[in-house]
Design an enzyme around this catalytic site. Structure first.
Site, PDB file in Angstrom:
ATOM      1  CG  HIS A   1     -50.385 -70.483  92.874  1.00  0.00           C
ATOM      2  ND1 HIS A   1     -49.842 -69.439  93.624  1.00  0.00           N
ATOM      3  CD2 HIS A   1     -50.191 -70.215  91.518  1.00  0.00           C
ATOM      4  CE1 HIS A   1     -49.622 -68.525  92.667  1.00  0.00           C
ATOM      5  NE2 HIS A   1     -49.823 -68.870  91.424  1.00  0.00           N
TER       6      HIS A   1
ATOM      7  CG  ASP B   1     -71.576 -49.186 107.284  1.00  0.00           C
ATOM      8  OD1 ASP B   1     -71.361 -49.976 106.360  1.00  0.00           O
ATOM      9  OD2 ASP B   1     -71.480 -49.289 108.648  1.00  0.00           O
TER      10      ASP B   1
ATOM     11  CD1 TRP C   1     -56.793 -71.928  87.190  1.00  0.00           C
ATOM     12  CD2 TRP C   1     -58.593 -70.801  87.857  1.00  0.00           C
ATOM     13  NE1 TRP C   1     -57.072 -70.986  86.319  1.00  0.00           N
ATOM     14  CE2 TRP C   1     -58.212 -70.147  86.789  1.00  0.00           C
ATOM     15  CE3 TRP C   1     -59.686 -70.248  88.762  1.00  0.00           C
ATOM     16  CZ2 TRP C   1     -59.218 -69.084  86.163  1.00  0.00           C
ATOM     17  CZ3 TRP C   1     -60.380 -69.146  88.244  1.00  0.00           C
ATOM     18  CH2 TRP C   1     -60.270 -68.931  86.763  1.00  0.00           C
TER      19      TRP C   1
ATOM     20  CB  SER D   1     -68.453 -64.534 100.456  1.00  0.00           C
ATOM     21  OG  SER D   1     -67.885 -63.538 100.601  1.00  0.00           O
ATOM     22  CB  SER D   2     -68.639 -63.325  95.188  1.00  0.00           C
ATOM     23  OG  SER D   2     -67.182 -63.808  95.432  1.00  0.00           O
TER      24      SER D   2
ATOM     25  CG  HIS E   1     -63.315 -64.153  79.309  1.00  0.00           C
ATOM     26  ND1 HIS E   1     -61.721 -64.353  79.373  1.00  0.00           N
ATOM     27  CD2 HIS E   1     -63.324 -62.706  79.218  1.00  0.00           C
ATOM     28  CE1 HIS E   1     -61.381 -63.418  78.932  1.00  0.00           C
ATOM     29  NE2 HIS E   1     -61.982 -62.194  78.742  1.00  0.00           N
TER      30      HIS E   1
ATOM     31  CD  GLU F   1     -63.478 -64.396  89.185  1.00  0.00           C
ATOM     32  OE1 GLU F   1     -64.520 -63.992  89.162  1.00  0.00           O
ATOM     33  OE2 GLU F   1     -62.604 -64.556  90.068  1.00  0.00           O
TER      34      GLU F   1
ATOM     35  CE1 TYR G   1     -61.773 -57.812  80.297  1.00  0.00           C
ATOM     36  CE2 TYR G   1     -62.992 -59.820  80.169  1.00  0.00           C
ATOM     37  CZ  TYR G   1     -62.134 -59.103  79.525  1.00  0.00           C
ATOM     38  OH  TYR G   1     -61.562 -59.286  78.361  1.00  0.00           O
TER      39      TYR G   1
ATOM     40  CB  SER H   1     -58.860 -44.425  86.979  1.00  0.00           C
ATOM     41  OG  SER H   1     -58.911 -45.362  85.928  1.00  0.00           O
TER      42      SER H   1
ATOM     43  CG  HIS I   1     -61.261 -66.088  74.645  1.00  0.00           C
ATOM     44  ND1 HIS I   1     -61.326 -64.845  74.651  1.00  0.00           N
ATOM     45  CD2 HIS I   1     -60.821 -66.481  75.855  1.00  0.00           C
ATOM     46  CE1 HIS I   1     -61.141 -64.514  75.774  1.00  0.00           C
ATOM     47  NE2 HIS I   1     -60.712 -65.298  76.567  1.00  0.00           N
ATOM     48  CG  HIS I   2     -60.731 -69.011  78.330  1.00  0.00           C
ATOM     49  ND1 HIS I   2     -59.720 -68.719  79.080  1.00  0.00           N
ATOM     50  CD2 HIS I   2     -61.669 -68.003  78.530  1.00  0.00           C
ATOM     51  CE1 HIS I   2     -59.883 -67.368  79.708  1.00  0.00           C
ATOM     52  NE2 HIS I   2     -60.865 -67.054  79.267  1.00  0.00           N
TER      53      HIS I   2
ATOM     54  CB  THR J   1     -58.753 -53.125  77.101  1.00  0.00           C
ATOM     55  OG1 THR J   1     -59.762 -54.051  77.420  1.00  0.00           O
ATOM     56  CG2 THR J   1     -57.642 -53.442  78.389  1.00  0.00           C
TER      57      THR J   1
ATOM     58  CE  LYS K   1     -62.005 -49.264  81.178  1.00  0.00           C
ATOM     59  NZ  LYS K   1     -62.288 -49.787  82.479  1.00  0.00           N
TER      60      LYS K   1
ATOM     61  NE  ARG L   1     -51.956 -73.500  82.369  1.00  0.00           N
ATOM     62  CZ  ARG L   1     -52.974 -72.498  82.433  1.00  0.00           C
ATOM     63  NH1 ARG L   1     -54.006 -72.626  81.260  1.00  0.00           N
ATOM     64  NH2 ARG L   1     -53.457 -72.159  83.579  1.00  0.00           N
TER      65      ARG L   1
END
Lengths: 209, 551
Positions: free
Chosen positions: B76, B105, B140, B169-170, B253, B255, B257, B268, B302-303, B326, B329, B448
């Protein structure tokens, strides 16, 4: 309506062919440089792993099984000299085609390809010799790091050799000129990158142990 | 409209539509394929989520064995991150960015097609694991040693290979986007006139180029560990288990963002259009986006507060720092709406829903940045709540807003607004009903990634509530799919500029011709179409979109 506020269709198409005007870096070369940036980060991940493990061991490095010694092979020094010189050769080829000298380009790229292949042959020999001494991918953290880092670098050298081969075959059919040789620029940029990675690998794995 | 008639279609060239889609290098078709496949993965990932929630609705094993449960939450998370949100945002970027910068293009159209077609192949690798002895089951994040050969089977290898390919790909996509933005902007479109969506996609692409290869290095190291006897993450052989977490989160991390910045960009675009005002503080927004991009590389540990292997004050402070841009924003968005002439279309509702939900997720983040609190909530449902508030309340709501906002451009048809509002209401209520109770569950200690819990733990009611909420989300998605189905069978009524919008994608037909533009308005601000229509910068005569083509 007012054509003054519009870009004419024909201009637009002409723009697109050259990426909205011919200012700045060529688009394909920019793409290659961005790709190289991502490649640098790939090796950065491996280097970070190396130093993170290395830091734990202090003077007990390289961490190898009992009785196994890691020593620098003269062959590797020779391979390093060859690879580093090849950067000069490929750059010379690039300068030749910028002046429109197709034969110079082809000669330089053929020589670079040969030097790259020699490097790979020497690296393979070194791998065999190391395996004889009992250093391999499995069995020790030094071996894992050493073979992963140099192995991925070797794969990149091979990729560069293939790229140079493509340039060479295109060059021999006269596809490049002083104005049109962006692929040559891109492949030489890549080859320089492969070289610089080897400088760091050589210093880290062989010299600064 | 006359503009398309200026360049008549190429003569009859017999090939089937299927062949055309399979071989296309048109950024718009590729964008739509990205978006469609991402929606399919959204359904797959969503069904797994429903399976998880069904199991957790009550104590005891009702629906999924522990083994399957572990595979379900692992796949998931992996599906939603790598195969839903990332390709979805890549799809919108693909479709919208060239249009917004006035290009025909992407810079490298064939590489663009390659980036897309890698996705189904990598998905095939990943999902084939269900048929080959079970999928990856270590979450994950695939922490070692759980993901090492000793504990995980073939599914883990397929997970590694699938993500490696997905990363290619990314990276290719990001290179393409950056080259496009840097090289193919229309004359007059300077960097500080780029639409905000383009800015956020630009920063996201930089993050991709610098973060994804680091994950790739971790993936190959783990693959070597598992298959060739490597010792990277095996302390017994001299390696370091926590090293995996460092490598993973150095990617992981940024990721976060990568998953949220384009959604910021979407919001926006939507808020100014439906508030009839320019975005408040354009430059501050750009600076905030770039700051998030830079700071995003300095917060990964921080993870890992509770590993005991990281310097807590540093990563705590940088994490607090990153909440500042953040927060900037948030004020940009609120001030944009302030005293605006608000039109609550479905896109706008999702944008406002985004503000409300993402705010909660963001505040959660600031809580978790405080190390003493983090030690208490580590690996509890609080974290699950937090990440879903930012990824569902944030990214997914942004994606919904984008779907309603750009659907008329992509298809020439409006999604039904009444169904849209029903969809929004169900999904908004469902999301908060699902994810808010998880805060409380986390605080009361529910870990979890557990398949079962004791009946006397006091977690039963809240879990049931969350499960009901998740089914509501599922119903909301069904409403959306029905809406799309009905709309696509209807006539094209949207016109070129249905929302009276600001940016260049609305200056061409809906859907645009394969070459995008016959002509472009002069670009003097970040709102060239607004200038054209309403005489901005005091120069251009009023010119309705689509009417400016007669020469």
């Amino acid at each position: 309506m007012t054509a003054t506020t519009d870009v004419l269709t024909t201009d637009l198409h002409a723009d697109l062919a050259h990426g909205h005007g011919d200012r700045g870096i060529n688009t394909a070369l920019l793409g290659m440089l961005l790709f190289i940036a991502s490649e640098i980060m790939f090796f950065a991940g491996l280097f970070a792993a190396y130093f993170s493990v290395r830091a734990k061991y202090g003077s007990h490095w390289p961490a190898l099984p009992e009785g196994v010694e890691f020593a620098i092979n003269p062959l590797v020094v020779l391979a390093t000299v060859i690879l580093l010189s090849s950067s000069g050769v490929i750059q010379w080829g690039l300068w030749r085609i910028r002046k429109g000298d197709r034969r110079g380009l082809n000669r330089a790229f053929a020589l670079t390809m040969l030097m790259g292949l020699t490097f790979l042959a020497f690296q393979a020999t070194d791998y065999v010799l190391l395996a004889d001494e009992g250093i391999s991918l499995n069995g020790s953290i030094f071996g894992s790091l050493f073979f992963t880092m140099t192995g991925f670098h070797g794969a990149h050298v091979l990729g560069g050799v293939i790229g140079i081969g493509i340039i060479l075959s295109r060059g021999m059919t006269g596809q490049f000129s002083a104005r049109n040789h962006v692929a040559v620029e891109a492949v030489s940029a890549y080859w320089h990158f492969v070289d610089v990675v080897w400088i760091f690998l050589f210093l880290t794995l062989y010299i600064l142990r | 409209m006359a503009t398309t008639a200026l360049s008549p279609r190429a003569g009859a060239y017999p090939r089937s539509r299927v062949y055309e889609w399979l071989t296309t290098t048109d950024h718009k078709k590729i964008g739509i394929m990205y978006i469609t496949s991402a929606y399919i993965f959204f359904l797959i990932g969503g069904l797994m989520a429903l399976a998880i929630r069904t199991e957790l609705a009550a104590p005891g094993t009702q629906f999924l064995d522990p083994d399957i449960f572990n595979q379900a939450f692992t796949m998931h998370g992996t599906t939603m991150v790598f195969f839903f949100v990332m390709p979805m945002l890549a799809g919108f970027a693909n479709y919208i960015v060239p249009l917004q910068i006035g290009a025909a293009d992407m810079a490298f159209p064939r590489i663009n097609a390659l980036s897309f077609w890698i996705i189904p192949v990598s998905a095939l690798l990943l999902f084939s694991s269900f048929a080959l002895g079970g999928a990856a089951a270590g979450g994950w994040t695939s922490y070692t040693p759980l993901s090492e050969a000793k504990y995980a089977g073939t599914g883990q290898d397929l997970w590694l290979a699938g993500l490696l390919l997905n990363g290619v790909s990314s990276i290719l996509g990001a290179i393409n986007i950056l080259a496009t933005i840097f090289k193919l902007r229309a004359p007059g479109l300077t960097m500080l006139r780029l639409p905000i969506f383009v800015w956020t996609v630009l920063v996201t692409s930089v993050l991709l180029i610098f973060a994804v290869p680091v994950l790739a290095s971790g993936l190959v190291m783990l693959f070597i560990d598992r298959n060739y006897g490597g010792a990277f993450f095996d302390p017994a052989a001299g390696g370091d288990t926590v090293l995996w977490q460092h490598v993973f989160w150095f990617f992981g991390h940024p990721e976060v963002y990568i998953l949220i910045l384009p959604a910021f960009g979407i919001i926006s675009e939507v808020l100014p259009v439906f508030s009839r005002k320019p975005l408040f503080g354009y430059k501050a927004f750009v600076v905030a986006t770039v700051s998030i991009g830079i700071l995003g590389f300095g917060v990964w540990a921080h993870h890992m507060f509770t590993t005991g292997a990281v310097f807590l004050p540093f990563f705590s402070i940088t994490t607090f720092f990153i909440s500042v841009p953040t927060g900037v924003k948030m004020f940009n968005w609120i001030a944009t709406m302030w005293r605006g002439k608000l039109r609550f279309t479905t896109a706008m509702l999702f944008a406002v829903g985004f503000l409300a939900s993402f705010l909660i997720g963001g505040l959660d983040g600031a809580f978790s940045a405080s190390t003493p609190i983090d030690f208490a909530i580590q690996d509890t449902y609080w974290i699950v709540s937090h990440l879903h508030y930012v990824l569902f309340g944030g990214s997914a709501f942004g994606i919904m807003a984008a779907t309603y906002y750009w659907f008329p451009k992509m298809t020439g048809r409006f999604l039904d607004e009444r169904l849209g509002k029903v969809h929004f209401a169900i999904m908004f209520v469902g999301a908060h009903l699902t994810f808010f109770p998880m805060h409380l569950l986390g605080i009361s200690g529910m870990p979890r990634r557990i398949q079962d819990y004791a009946p006397n733990a006091g977690w039963q009611d809240l879990n049931l509530l969350a499960t009901i909420g998740s089914y509501l989300i599922g119903i909301g998605i069904l409403v959306l799919l029905w809406n799309m189905f009905v709309t696509l069978r209807g006539p094209r009524t949207a016109g070129d500029d249905p929302w009276d919008a600001n940016t260049l994608e609305w200056a061409t037909t809906s859907p645009p011709p394969s070459y995008n533009f016959d002509r472009l308005p002069e670009i003097r601000s970040e709102r060239p179409l607004f200038d054209l229509k309403h005489g901005g910068a005091g120069h251009a005569p009023a010119l309705a979109p689509g009417e400016g083509s007669g020469r």
